[in-house]
Design a protein around this motif. Structure first.
Motif, short mmCIF file in Angstrom:
data_model
loop_
_atom_site.label_atom_id
_atom_site.label_comp_id
_atom_site.label_asym_id
_atom_site.label_seq_id
_atom_site.Cartn_x
_atom_site.Cartn_y
_atom_site.Cartn_z
N GLU A 140 0.84 -1.20 0.00
CA GLU A 140 0.00 0.00 0.00
C GLU A 140 0.87 1.25 0.00
N LEU A 141 0.24 2.38 -0.23
CA LEU A 141 0.97 3.65 -0.26
C LEU A 141 1.44 4.01 1.14
N GLY A 142 2.73 4.31 1.26
CA GLY A 142 3.28 4.66 2.57
C GLY A 142 3.23 6.16 2.84
N GLU A 143 3.61 6.52 4.05
CA GLU A 143 3.57 7.92 4.45
C GLU A 143 4.56 8.78 3.68
N ALA A 144 5.64 8.17 3.22
CA ALA A 144 6.65 8.94 2.49
C ALA A 144 6.09 9.47 1.17
N LEU A 145 5.18 8.74 0.55
CA LEU A 145 4.62 9.20 -0.72
C LEU A 145 3.74 10.43 -0.52
N TYR A 146 2.93 10.42 0.53
CA TYR A 146 2.10 11.60 0.80
C TYR A 146 2.95 12.81 1.16
N LEU A 147 3.99 12.58 1.93
CA LEU A 147 4.90 13.67 2.26
C LEU A 147 5.64 14.17 1.01
N GLY A 148 5.95 13.25 0.09
CA GLY A 148 6.60 13.65 -1.15
C GLY A 148 5.71 14.53 -2.00
N TRP A 149 4.43 14.20 -2.09
CA TRP A 149 3.51 15.05 -2.85
C TRP A 149 3.38 16.44 -2.22
N ALA A 150 3.31 16.48 -0.89
CA ALA A 150 3.21 17.78 -0.22
C ALA A 150 4.50 18.60 -0.41
N SER A 151 5.64 17.95 -0.36
CA SER A 151 6.91 18.66 -0.55
C SER A 151 7.04 19.19 -1.97
N ALA A 152 6.64 18.39 -2.94
CA ALA A 152 6.68 18.85 -4.33
C ALA A 152 5.76 20.04 -4.55
N LEU A 153 4.57 20.00 -3.97
CA LEU A 153 3.65 21.12 -4.09
C LEU A 153 4.20 22.37 -3.43
N ALA A 154 4.84 22.22 -2.28
CA ALA A 154 5.42 23.37 -1.59
C ALA A 154 6.55 24.01 -2.40
#
Length: 225
Positions: free
Chosen positions: A160-174
């Motif tokens: 399943e999708l891990g927490e690092a992927l969600y943090l990566g999307w947020a970091s890219a958006l920032a």
């Protein structure tokens, strides 16, 4: 005043993206075990990251093992490791360049003509770094979703999708938002500099008044008589 506030906001967003990118690169929670079907071992979690795989148990015991070889990784994780390292280096360079282009710094002088291209370069680097982060994170997420709905794959190997992927999307958006703000601020600075002009100094030029001297009238002798 508004320009300085936008610069600080862009720098803050870039700093958040930088910290998030470094954290995503280090975190092992890219792929986590999925508890579906026959995989009912809920007291044990399996994590797969870019550098190591970890096993977390219900007794709060965490065991991690570094990968023996890069070639043993799946293709998505191999590409993600290189891209995330490049994104981390690029975000550090972008953050340092943004500090040099800030209005409060004096490293590049007080001239806006020298700081505006520096700030624009920092904004472009932040946008590129955000896109570089977005690429491996989305690639790994798509492979996880594809394997999850693959009927031929064993349930114990599905993730399943891990927490690092969600943090990566947020970091890219920032970082993309930071690059957009810094680029707009540098463009607005260039526009204000283009419309800025110096009023010509009106000096009172002495006017040359030519006084015409009337010629003396020559009277005839008959008029005096």
């Amino acid at each position: 005043m508004a320009r300085s506030a936008l610069q600080y906001a862009g720098l803050a967003l870039g700093g958040v993206g930088l910290v998030g990118t470094v954290a995503v690169t280090i975190m092992p929670q890219w792929k986590v075990s999925a508890f579906i079907g026959g995989n009912l071992v809920v007291f044990e979690n399996l994590w797969e990251g870019l550098w190591m795989s970890c096993k977390s148990q219900a007794t709060f015991r965490l065991q991690c093992k570094v990968y023996d070889s890069l070639l043993a990784l799946p293709p998505d994780l191999q590409a993600a490791r290189g891209l995330m390292c490049a994104a981390a280096v690029l975000s550090v360079l972008a953050f340092a360049t943004a500090i040099l282009g800030m209005q409060c710094t004096r490293c590049t002088g007080d001239d806006d003509r020298a700081k505006s291209p520096v700030l624009l370069a920092a904004g472009v680097m932040f946008i590129v770094a955000g896109l570089v982060v977005l690429t491996p994170v989305s690639w790994v997420a798509s492979s996880i979703v594809r394997d999850f709905y693959n009927p031929t794959l064993d349930d114990g190997r599905k993730r399943e999708l891990g927490e690092a992927l969600y943090l990566g999307w947020a970091s890219a958006l920032a970082m993309v938002a930071a690059g957009a703000v810094l680029s707009c601020v540098s463009y607005a600075r260039g526009e204000s500099r283009a419309y800025r002009y110096s009023l010509p100094s009106h000096r009172a030029t002495p006017k040359s008044h030519h006084t015409e001297k009337k010629p003396l009238s020559v009277y005839s002798r008959s008029q005096y008589v």
